[in-house]
Design an enzyme around this catalytic site. Structure first.
Site, PDB file in Angstrom:
ATOM      1  N   GLY A 143       0.823  -1.217   0.000  1.00  0.00           N
ATOM      2  CA  GLY A 143       0.000   0.000   0.000  1.00  0.00           C
ATOM      3  C   GLY A 143       0.845   1.249   0.000  1.00  0.00           C
ATOM      4  O   GLY A 143       0.595   2.182   0.773  1.00  0.00           O
ATOM      5  N   ALA A 144       1.835   1.281  -0.914  1.00  0.00           N
ATOM      6  CA  ALA A 144       2.825   2.375  -0.875  1.00  0.00           C
ATOM      7  C   ALA A 144       2.522   3.487  -1.869  1.00  0.00           C
ATOM      8  O   ALA A 144       3.322   4.414  -2.001  1.00  0.00           O
ATOM      9  CB  ALA A 144       4.216   1.803  -1.158  1.00  0.00           C
ATOM     10  N   ASN A 145       1.369   3.413  -2.549  1.00  0.00           N
ATOM     11  CA  ASN A 145       1.113   4.431  -3.567  1.00  0.00           C
ATOM     12  C   ASN A 145       0.609   5.740  -2.971  1.00  0.00           C
ATOM     13  O   ASN A 145       0.584   6.766  -3.657  1.00  0.00           O
ATOM     14  CB  ASN A 145       0.102   3.907  -4.605  1.00  0.00           C
ATOM     15  CG  ASN A 145      -1.182   3.418  -4.001  1.00  0.00           C
ATOM     16  OD1 ASN A 145      -1.196   2.370  -3.355  1.00  0.00           O
ATOM     17  ND2 ASN A 145      -2.254   4.169  -4.156  1.00  0.00           N
TER      18      ASN A 145
ATOM     19  N   GLY B 162      -0.543   7.974   1.053  1.00  0.00           N
ATOM     20  CA  GLY B 162      -0.636   7.964   2.515  1.00  0.00           C
ATOM     21  C   GLY B 162       0.660   7.568   3.214  1.00  0.00           C
ATOM     22  O   GLY B 162       1.770   7.883   2.780  1.00  0.00           O
TER      23      GLY B 162
ATOM     24  N   GLY C 112       2.125   4.704   3.571  1.00  0.00           N
ATOM     25  CA  GLY C 112       3.002   3.817   2.809  1.00  0.00           C
ATOM     26  C   GLY C 112       3.878   4.610   1.858  1.00  0.00           C
ATOM     27  O   GLY C 112       5.082   4.335   1.724  1.00  0.00           O
TER      28      GLY C 112
ATOM     29  N   TYR D 282     -13.008  -3.403  11.808  1.00  0.00           N
ATOM     30  CA  TYR D 282     -11.718  -2.700  11.666  1.00  0.00           C
ATOM     31  C   TYR D 282     -10.871  -2.915  12.921  1.00  0.00           C
ATOM     32  O   TYR D 282      -9.694  -3.271  12.844  1.00  0.00           O
ATOM     33  CB  TYR D 282     -11.922  -1.202  11.418  1.00  0.00           C
ATOM     34  CG  TYR D 282     -10.595  -0.455  11.268  1.00  0.00           C
ATOM     35  CD1 TYR D 282      -9.790  -0.664  10.152  1.00  0.00           C
ATOM     36  CD2 TYR D 282     -10.145   0.428  12.254  1.00  0.00           C
ATOM     37  CE1 TYR D 282      -8.564  -0.010  10.013  1.00  0.00           C
ATOM     38  CE2 TYR D 282      -8.927   1.084  12.131  1.00  0.00           C
ATOM     39  CZ  TYR D 282      -8.141   0.871  10.999  1.00  0.00           C
ATOM     40  OH  TYR D 282      -6.919   1.512  10.874  1.00  0.00           O
TER      41      TYR D 282
HETATM   42  N1  LIG Z   1      -4.282   7.228   8.921  1.00  0.00           N
HETATM   43  C1  LIG Z   1      -4.455   6.902  10.176  1.00  0.00           C
HETATM   44  O1  LIG Z   1      -4.794   7.744  11.027  1.00  0.00           O
HETATM   45  C2  LIG Z   1      -4.195   5.507  10.654  1.00  0.00           C
HETATM   46  C3  LIG Z   1      -4.409   5.222  12.002  1.00  0.00           C
HETATM   47  C4  LIG Z   1      -4.131   3.958  12.482  1.00  0.00           C
HETATM   48  C5  LIG Z   1      -3.649   2.998  11.615  1.00  0.00           C
HETATM   49  N2  LIG Z   1      -3.486   3.280  10.286  1.00  0.00           N
HETATM   50  C6  LIG Z   1      -3.002   2.204   9.416  1.00  0.00           C
HETATM   51  O2  LIG Z   1      -1.998   2.682   8.560  1.00  0.00           O
HETATM   52  C7  LIG Z   1      -1.997   1.912   7.351  1.00  0.00           C
HETATM   53  C8  LIG Z   1      -1.923   2.834   6.139  1.00  0.00           C
HETATM   54  O3  LIG Z   1      -3.106   3.607   6.098  1.00  0.00           O
HETATM   55  P1  LIG Z   1      -3.186   5.071   5.488  1.00  0.00           P
HETATM   56  O4  LIG Z   1      -3.715   5.930   6.553  1.00  0.00           O
HETATM   57  O5  LIG Z   1      -1.942   5.440   4.795  1.00  0.00           O
HETATM   58  O6  LIG Z   1      -4.386   4.833   4.438  1.00  0.00           O
HETATM   59  P2  LIG Z   1      -4.546   5.193   2.904  1.00  0.00           P
HETATM   60  O7  LIG Z   1      -4.010   6.541   2.602  1.00  0.00           O
HETATM   61  O8  LIG Z   1      -5.981   4.901   2.585  1.00  0.00           O
HETATM   62  O9  LIG Z   1      -3.607   4.108   2.184  1.00  0.00           O
HETATM   63  C9  LIG Z   1      -3.925   2.757   2.256  1.00  0.00           C
HETATM   64  C10 LIG Z   1      -3.097   1.999   1.250  1.00  0.00           C
HETATM   65  O10 LIG Z   1      -3.471   0.616   1.313  1.00  0.00           O
HETATM   66  C11 LIG Z   1      -3.752   0.185  -0.005  1.00  0.00           C
HETATM   67  N3  LIG Z   1      -4.670  -0.937  -0.080  1.00  0.00           N
HETATM   68  C12 LIG Z   1      -5.976  -0.982   0.291  1.00  0.00           C
HETATM   69  N4  LIG Z   1      -6.490  -2.185  -0.002  1.00  0.00           N
HETATM   70  C13 LIG Z   1      -5.489  -2.924  -0.553  1.00  0.00           C
HETATM   71  C14 LIG Z   1      -5.393  -4.237  -1.076  1.00  0.00           C
HETATM   72  N5  LIG Z   1      -6.458  -5.062  -1.122  1.00  0.00           N
HETATM   73  N6  LIG Z   1      -4.207  -4.666  -1.539  1.00  0.00           N
HETATM   74  C15 LIG Z   1      -3.131  -3.857  -1.547  1.00  0.00           C
HETATM   75  N7  LIG Z   1      -3.162  -2.593  -1.092  1.00  0.00           N
HETATM   76  C16 LIG Z   1      -4.336  -2.138  -0.609  1.00  0.00           C
HETATM   77  C17 LIG Z   1      -4.332   1.410  -0.689  1.00  0.00           C
HETATM   78  O11 LIG Z   1      -4.330   1.240  -2.086  1.00  0.00           O
HETATM   79  P3  LIG Z   1      -5.363   2.078  -3.036  1.00  0.00           P
HETATM   80  O12 LIG Z   1      -4.800   3.467  -3.151  1.00  0.00           O
HETATM   81  O13 LIG Z   1      -5.344   1.324  -4.323  1.00  0.00           O
HETATM   82  O14 LIG Z   1      -6.695   2.066  -2.343  1.00  0.00           O
HETATM   83  C18 LIG Z   1      -3.335   2.447  -0.191  1.00  0.00           C
HETATM   84  O15 LIG Z   1      -2.141   2.352  -0.928  1.00  0.00           O
HETATM   85  C19 LIG Z   1      -3.243   1.029   7.413  1.00  0.00           C
HETATM   86  O16 LIG Z   1      -2.868  -0.275   7.793  1.00  0.00           O
HETATM   87  C20 LIG Z   1      -4.074   1.658   8.512  1.00  0.00           C
HETATM   88  O17 LIG Z   1      -4.907   0.732   9.177  1.00  0.00           O
HETATM   89  C21 LIG Z   1      -3.738   4.506   9.802  1.00  0.00           C
END
Ligand SMILES: NC(=O)c1ccc[n+]([C@@H]2O[C@H](COP(=O)([O-])OP(=O)(O)OC[C@H]3O[C@@H](n4cnc5c(N)ncnc54)[C@H](OP(=O)(O)O)[C@@H]3O)[C@@H](O)[C@H]2O)c1
Length: 298
Positions: A20-22, A24, A26, A174
């Site tokens: 998920g590095a594209n 946020g 990642g 979740y």
């Molecule tokens: N942001 C927060 O406040 C927060 C808080 C606690 C934990 N987290 C954790 O941090 C991690 C990253 O989240 P983020 O906040 O950066 O969210 P994000 O911006 O929505 O990014 C999520 C990433 O995961 C990818 N993804 C989703 N479904 C996937 C699949 N089936 N296979 C491969 N990749 C997939 C998305 O790809 P697409 O772009 O194609 O959808 C995107 O690259 C997550 O595990 C989340 O639970 C985040």
């Protein structure tokens, strides 16, 4: 003194996979690892988006070594294909960052019949880690970083109905998936130690970070994020600390230091009793092996 990215050593000659590095967290993790001269593999489900992320990193760091390999964690077939492709190109793996995630979507099942948050956030990463273990194990000082969340405290694990066949709650699902990620990180480290392997398993959470993750959250709540939370770049620091910190031990958990761990500099943090229950972690491990068909460190 808190850890900063300037404390991390140069990563020349090392290779990292980030799921998920594209976008946020990642993306910001990939960017900083590339800045440290790490060869970075962007493991994303959409190759157009991941190529776009690669170009953005190259725009900022023209000499960066960046590669894109397709990975859809919602599909065990895709996980196996990813590992096959990666293994044909590389025979080591220094860092596996299990970052990708989804939060609170409407109910759906993966093609393997798993509730989608459990599939994407946890079971896909469980299988991915097991299939990559041979490469991790032969790479000195390798680490696996699993992304959890403050949401790990929301619920217990529903062993009797993990896929919410009855009464789906997107919030509980979740929380369950993020609890599973943390139980897995600790159990993986215990099993790595028992097997005499040098790979560390560690966990991290980003507090509340402004990313796309909250797209299914009520708008009124997302409006509050900038007040309590932090940027995606700041949110990536606990992951980077877990991956690169010299004082990190296997089994550590990193998160932000301030405002109830919602924001701030990366430090080692604690987690709740459920996440540390070893009998439940063993049960979860065996359940995950049966669900994914990937067995390791038994
Ligand atoms: N942001 C927060 O406040 C927060 C808080 C606690 C934990 N987290 C954790 O941090 C991690 C990253 O989240 P983020 O906040 O950066 O969210 P994000 O911006 O929505 O990014 C999520 C990433 O995961 C990818 N993804 C989703 N479904 C996937 C699949 N089936 N296979 C491969 N990749 C997939 C998305 O790809 P697409 O772009 O194609 O959808 C995107 O690259 C997550 O595990 C989340 O639970 C985040």
């Amino acid at each position: 003194m808190s850890w900063t990215i300037h404390d991390a050593e140069d990563q020349t000659g090392r290779i990292a996979i980030i799921t998920g590095a594209n976008i946020g967290l990642g993306f910001d993790t990939a960017l900083e690892l590339a800045r440290k001269n790490c060869h970075v593999v962007l493991a994303c489900r959409n190759l157009v988006k991941s190529e776009h992320a690669k170009q953005e990193i190259l725009r900022q760091l023209p000499a960066a070594l960046i590669e894109c390999i397709a990975l859809d964690l919602n599909s065990l077939k895709s996980v196996r294909k990813f590992v096959d492709t990666y293994s044909k190109k590389h025979d080591t793996l220094d860092l596996l960052i299990n970052n990708a995630g989804i939060m609170m979507p409407p109910y759906s099942l993966s093609e393997d019949g798993f509730e989608s948050q459990l599939a994407t956030n946890y079971l896909g990463h469980f299988a991915l880690t097991g299939l990559l273990l041979p490469l991790l194990a032969k790479t000195p000082t390798s680490r696996v970083v699993s992304l959890s969340s403050l949401a790990h405290k929301w619920v217990g694990f529903r062993f009797e109905d993990p896929h919410f066949k009855r009464g789906y709650s997107k919030r509980s699902a979740y929380g369950q998936s993020k609890l599973a990620c943390l139980m897995f990180a600790y159990e993986l480290d215990r099993r790595l130690r028992a097997a005499g392997l040098n790979t560390y398993s560690v966990a991290a959470h980003p507090g509340v970070s402004a990313t796309n993750l909250a797209q299914n959250f009520p708008k009124i709540l997302t409006a509050l994020f900038p007040l309590v939370g932090q940027s995606s770049a700041a949110g990536a620091l606990p992951t980077l600390y877990a991956a690169l910190g010299e004082d990190i031990q296997g089994g550590d958990y990193c998160g932000p230091r301030s405002l109830g761990e919602m924001r701030g500099a990366p430090v080692k943090v604690g987690s709740n009793r459920a996440s540390r229950n070893e009998a439940d972690a063993k049960r979860l491990w065996e359940m995950s092996e049966n669900m994914t068909g990937v067995r390791y460190l038994g």
